[in-house]
Write an enzyme that holds these catalytic residues in place. Structure first.
Site, PDB file in Angstrom:
ATOM      1  N   GLU A 111       0.961  -1.177   0.002  1.00 45.84           N
ATOM      2  CA  GLU A 111      -0.105  -0.165   0.037  1.00 45.84           C
ATOM      3  C   GLU A 111       0.702   1.186   0.153  1.00 45.84           C
ATOM      4  OE1 GLU A 111      -2.360  -0.105   3.569  1.00 45.84           O
ATOM      5  OE2 GLU A 111      -3.139  -2.412   3.266  1.00 45.84           O
ATOM      6  N   LYS A 113       2.165   4.545   1.648  1.00 51.20           N
ATOM      7  CA  LYS A 113       2.086   5.046   3.127  1.00 51.20           C
ATOM      8  C   LYS A 113       1.661   6.574   3.017  1.00 51.20           C
ATOM      9  CE  LYS A 113       5.008   4.875   7.219  1.00 51.20           C
ATOM     10  NZ  LYS A 113       4.637   6.281   7.928  1.00 51.20           N
ATOM     11  N   ASP A 115       0.612  10.243   4.241  1.00 58.20           N
ATOM     12  CA  ASP A 115       1.255  11.184   5.190  1.00 58.20           C
ATOM     13  C   ASP A 115       0.215  12.088   5.854  1.00 58.20           C
ATOM     14  OD1 ASP A 115       3.326  12.233   6.399  1.00 58.20           O
ATOM     15  OD2 ASP A 115       3.885  13.473   4.938  1.00 58.20           O
ATOM     16  N   TYR A 223      -7.001   1.574   6.419  1.00 56.74           N
ATOM     17  CA  TYR A 223      -6.026   0.291   5.935  1.00 56.74           C
ATOM     18  C   TYR A 223      -6.114  -0.824   6.896  1.00 56.74           C
ATOM     19  CZ  TYR A 223      -3.266   3.604   8.661  1.00 56.74           C
ATOM     20  OH  TYR A 223      -2.842   4.479   9.879  1.00 56.74           O
ATOM     21  N   LYS A 310      10.573   4.048   2.910  1.00 55.52           N
ATOM     22  CA  LYS A 310      10.426   5.428   2.797  1.00 55.52           C
ATOM     23  C   LYS A 310      11.200   6.053   1.324  1.00 55.52           C
ATOM     24  CE  LYS A 310       8.447   6.898   6.691  1.00 55.52           C
ATOM     25  NZ  LYS A 310       9.199   8.305   7.403  1.00 55.52           N
ATOM     26  N   CYS A 404      12.935  48.347   5.312  1.00 57.20           N
ATOM     27  CA  CYS A 404      12.099  47.815   4.134  1.00 57.20           C
ATOM     28  C   CYS A 404      12.603  48.089   2.558  1.00 57.20           C
ATOM     29  CB  CYS A 404      10.705  48.565   4.494  1.00 57.20           C
ATOM     30  SG  CYS A 404       9.400  47.930   2.899  1.00 57.20           S
ATOM     31  N   CYS A 407      10.566  50.855   0.840  1.00 56.91           N
ATOM     32  CA  CYS A 407      10.236  52.178   1.146  1.00 56.91           C
ATOM     33  C   CYS A 407      11.310  52.744   1.988  1.00 56.91           C
ATOM     34  CB  CYS A 407       8.998  52.275   1.902  1.00 56.91           C
ATOM     35  SG  CYS A 407       8.449  51.592   3.505  1.00 56.91           S
ATOM     36  N   CYS A 422       7.217  45.769   7.762  1.00 56.40           N
ATOM     37  CA  CYS A 422       7.360  47.187   7.762  1.00 56.40           C
ATOM     38  C   CYS A 422       5.783  47.683   8.188  1.00 56.40           C
ATOM     39  CB  CYS A 422       7.300  47.343   6.164  1.00 56.40           C
ATOM     40  SG  CYS A 422       7.410  49.100   5.795  1.00 56.40           S
ATOM     41  N   CYS A 428       3.842  52.666   2.105  1.00 59.66           N
ATOM     42  CA  CYS A 428       4.772  51.558   1.265  1.00 59.66           C
ATOM     43  C   CYS A 428       4.139  50.815   0.122  1.00 59.66           C
ATOM     44  CB  CYS A 428       5.102  50.345   2.606  1.00 59.66           C
ATOM     45  SG  CYS A 428       6.158  49.180   1.785  1.00 59.66           S
TER      46      CYS A 428
HETATM   47  S1  IVH Z   1      -0.704   0.281   8.881  1.00 61.25           S
HETATM   48  C1  IVH Z   1       0.931  -1.803  12.850  1.00 61.25           C
HETATM   49  N1  IVH Z   1      -0.904   1.221   6.307  1.00 61.25           N
HETATM   50  O1  IVH Z   1       2.185   5.181   9.253  1.00 61.25           O
HETATM   51  C2  IVH Z   1       0.999  -0.466  11.981  1.00 61.25           C
HETATM   52  N2  IVH Z   1       0.104   2.534   8.110  1.00 61.25           N
HETATM   53  O2  IVH Z   1       4.350   4.143  11.333  1.00 61.25           O
HETATM   54  C3  IVH Z   1      -0.346  -0.543  11.034  1.00 61.25           C
HETATM   55  N3  IVH Z   1       0.360   5.120   7.642  1.00 61.25           N
HETATM   56  O3  IVH Z   1       0.675   5.191  12.468  1.00 61.25           O
HETATM   57  C4  IVH Z   1      -0.171   0.530  10.423  1.00 61.25           C
HETATM   58  N4  IVH Z   1      -0.052   4.799   5.661  1.00 61.25           N
HETATM   59  O4  IVH Z   1      -0.320   6.473  10.463  1.00 61.25           O
HETATM   60  C5  IVH Z   1      -0.509   1.328   7.631  1.00 61.25           C
HETATM   61  N5  IVH Z   1      -1.146   2.048   4.227  1.00 61.25           N
HETATM   62  C6  IVH Z   1      -0.821   2.508   5.544  1.00 61.25           C
HETATM   63  C7  IVH Z   1      -0.387   3.390   5.925  1.00 61.25           C
HETATM   64  C8  IVH Z   1      -0.081   3.593   7.580  1.00 61.25           C
HETATM   65  C9  IVH Z   1       0.315   5.646   6.517  1.00 61.25           C
HETATM   66  C10 IVH Z   1       1.066   5.442   8.936  1.00 61.25           C
HETATM   67  C11 IVH Z   1       0.065   5.257  10.273  1.00 61.25           C
HETATM   68  C12 IVH Z   1       0.690   4.775  11.288  1.00 61.25           C
HETATM   69  C13 IVH Z   1       2.152   4.866  10.861  1.00 61.25           C
HETATM   70  C14 IVH Z   1       3.072   3.674  11.048  1.00 61.25           C
END
Ligand code: IVH
Length: 665
Positions: A111, A113, A115, A223, A310, A404, A407, A422, A428
């Site tokens: 999946e 990740k 943010d 998720y 990451k 500034c 001005c 300013c 200005c």
């Molecule tokens: S699974 C046991 N799936 O990442 C952990 N987490 O470091 C279960 N996050 O706190 C998390 N996308 O806020 C999972 N597709 C995804 C995610 C995800 C973002 C975040 C989530 C979690 C942190 C884990």
């Protein structure tokens, strides 16, 4: 049908319409029809609060004010994931999985990740009962009222054979377009910008007024499904079923049979992820089979069956050619780095934001340095650090100016603020032009046919040095200007004339009081009824207005104390602009309340606050903004302001209920 049956029917109908809309993109009714049904339900709920259901769609528009969030213990701890940054780390993870499972066959689900902020939604008997933040993983905050404003989170699940209690977890986020619009608004009123969508999301979910959260249009991707019963045997099955149940599951996941497929998924999304409506910072790789997950178990902090990868944020080094300092409408000075053009994540970058003087010090910038630029959550890239290996001798340190750049006025920095500004707001040029542009924008006086270039020209010709000058413009002034024909002159003059009809709340926003955005302006307009009350309001009185904090209160008081501003308002008044709040034309009903004064506080069952005010005025009474010894009645509804109640009691002012008021009528 009994009122309870009506409430039940409307609740079900609206929840179903919402489900059809978000799940199947089907609009069975128009937005107006939907809103009508919602108003109908809200009115019934106000009349019969004992029948309001936990899954009522009226909760989606917010309105609950939480003083403090209740801290709750998670039924299943909210763990984090181990991070990896390379293919080698991933192969090591895969090796551990293989060994742990004794060489059996296994699959992964990959999946993105997301943010944002981890959220846990608790369901009981199919109804959303709580929305909880991660907190420290063991205990989190109950932010149910805020979570209910997320329209893609079902308030009720109709699926059969679900456990009595289950939890769905996901990532709450602020969509990128919402983030950008919010920051634009903040910039416009001189507010510090939000650093990135993640901070914006976490700040929003912690807000105490769910009505404000509702306006921010937050979202959440789910998720994880959790319960004490074994409902599903694989993660894949849970994702498919969650989606069917109406949860918002991002359709970006994929099943991977081996590391090769995992790595292909990673490289496929490296670029493509930038087309998603939110920021993503990596990939999460999860073992698919729940039985196999049980075999591997957990370390103290994270599962052994999942890991995150990451993405390296793309970063390039380029020459810092110069730093310029932009002056905004409110006088804020923003340093901007001018860079040797460089290609970064598909676009050529020439400029980067540096935010403020602290950032220059933190980066320790010298002109001629090579700096690393990255694209963060924002559109404009930022400088992350100096490439010290490439620093040559004899470079000159970047010094934030003391005067500034436009001005020459000495800059000011208030205690505790990161920004310099300013103070020469009357002399200005960019501040003056910025104020005029702010004044004429659509959300303010909405003066059409006046663009940035025209304003620039009017300013340079000495025709308009202040928005009030627009109302003195005459056809003769414009006739001699280059490029101005009879038609365009007429358009401008009629646009100015039309702006005299613009309602007070927009005028209040347009005059450009620092920190007073469109929403705050509306609140102040309704509360004080007109500019005269507002101009007289003390800091304490301003603080009584819901959502108005010290910074805004101070700024408003300061604004009206300034004699130039007083003169400016007087000129606008003389020009005929709207300076009183007309919600609805007041029809005189009687004189029963003549000579009586009222202050309204809290929420009411039979009236919206504005309606209550109209009712009082229609009967000859007067509504005041603050409690004083001269006041006759404080009408206190649910959640009435405690300081107002206390003050009324101290001053022996009669505190009456909504029912008392109705009897009085
Ligand atoms: S699974 C046991 N799936 O990442 C952990 N987490 O470091 C279960 N996050 O706190 C998390 N996308 O806020 C999972 N597709 C995804 C995610 C995800 C973002 C975040 C989530 C979690 C942190 C884990």
């Amino acid at each position: 049908m009994t009122p309870q049956e009506q409430i039940n029917q409307l609740t079900d109908e609206l929840n179903d319409l919402n489900f059809q809309y978000y799940q199947n993109s089907i609009s069975k009714v128009t937005d107006i029809e939907f809103d009508k049904l919602l108003v109908q339900l809200r009115d019934l709920e106000n009349q019969y609060p004992e029948f309001v259901r936990e899954d009522s769609p009226t909760h989606r528009v917010g309105g609950t004010i939480s003083k403090e969030f209740e801290s709750v213990t998670h039924r299943f701890p909210m763990l984090s994931l181990g991070n990896t940054y390379s293919a080698k780390d991933l192969t090591d993870f895969d090796e551990r999985v293989r060994k742990g499972l004794g060489e059996a066959d296994y699959e992964y689900i990959c999946e993105l990740k997301f943010d944002g902020v981890a959220l846990s939604m608790w369901y009981e008997n199919g109804t959303l009962s709580r929305g909880v933040t991660r907190g420290d993983g063991v205990r989190g905050d109950d932010i149910t009222a805020n979570v209910k404003t997320i329209r893609t989170i079902p308030l009720n699940i109709s699926a059969k054979n679900m456990p009595v209690r289950f939890e769905v977890r996901g990532e709450g986020f602020m969509p990128l377009i919402t983030f950008e619009a919010l920051n634009k608004e903040r910039e416009d009123i001189g507010e510090q910008l939000l650093a990135n969508p993640r901070n914006a999301a976490s700040g929003t979910f912690k807000m105490q007024d769910s009505g404000v959260v509702a306006k921010r249009k937050m979202d959440c991707y789910m998720y994880q499904f959790l319960s004490n019963d074994d409902v599903f045997s694989t993660h894949e099955e849970s994702l498919i079923r969650m989606k069917e149940m109406g949860f918002n599951v991002s359709q970006t996941w994929e099943k991977c049979k081996n590391m090769e497929e995992v790595l292909a998924f990673i490289s496929q999304w490296d670029k493509k992820r930038h087309t998603l409506p939110l920021n993503t910072d990596g990939i999460v790789i999860k073992l698919n089979s729940f039985a196999q997950r049980n075999i591997l178990g957990y370390t103290a902090k994270s599962p052994r069956w999942a890991i995150s990868y990451k993405y390296q944020s793309e970063s390039v080094s380029t020459l810092l050619e110069s730093v310029s300092y932009q002056v905004g409408r409110t006088g804020n000075i923003t340093p901007v780095a001018n860079l040797k053009p460089v290609l970064l994540a598909g676009t050529t970058v020439k400029r980067a934001s540096i935010h403020n003087a602290n950032e220059i010090i933190r980066l320790d910038l010298y002109l001629g340095d090579y700096v690393f630029v990255e694209k963060g959550g924002e559109i404009i890239p930022k400088i992350t650090r100096v490439d010290l290996d490439k620093r040559s001798n004899n470079l000159v340190k970047v010094q934030f100016p003391t005067t500034c750049p436009e001005c020459g006025t000495e800059l000011i920095r208030k205690d505790g603020e990161a920004n310099h500004y300013c103070p020469n707001d009357k002399g200005c040029p960019p501040q003056i032009k910025g104020k005029i542009e702010h004044f004429i924008q659509r959300k303010a006086l909405n003066i059409e046919n006046l663009g940035t270039e025209t304003i620039d020209m009017f300013y340079h010709k000495g025709l308009v040095k202040n928005p009030a000058d627009l109302y003195d413009l005459k056809r003769e002034n414009l006739l001699n200007l280059e490029g101005f024909k009879e038609k365009s002159i007429q358009n401008i003059l009629s646009g100015v004339e039309k702006s005299k009809e613009i309602p007070f709340k927009q005028v209040l926003f347009g005059i450009g009081i620092r920190f007073v955005g469109a929403t705050v302006a509306e609140k102040l307009a309704i509360y004080f009824n007109g500019i005269d009350n507002l101009a007289k309001a003390t800091q304490e009185e301003l603080l009584q207005v819901p959502e108005i904090g010290l910074r805004i209160a101070q700024s408003v008081v300061e604004y009206f104390q300034n004699t130039d501003n007083q003169e400016f308002i007087a000129r606008l008044k003389a020009a005929g602009l709207q300076f009183t709040y007309n919600s609805v034309e007041i029809v005189v009903e009687g004189e029963g309340l003549a000579g009586k004064t009222f202050v309204i506080s809290g929420t009411f069952q039979n009236f919206e606050r504005d309606d209550l005010k109209i009712k009082i005025e229609a009967n000859g009474g007067k509504v005041l903004s603050g409690v004083s010894g001269k006041l006759n009645y404080l009408i206190a509804g649910a959640e009435a302001g405690p300081s107002k109640l206390e003050k009324a009691q101290k001053l022996n002012v009669a505190v009456i209920s909504e029912d008392d008021f109705i009897k009085m009528l």
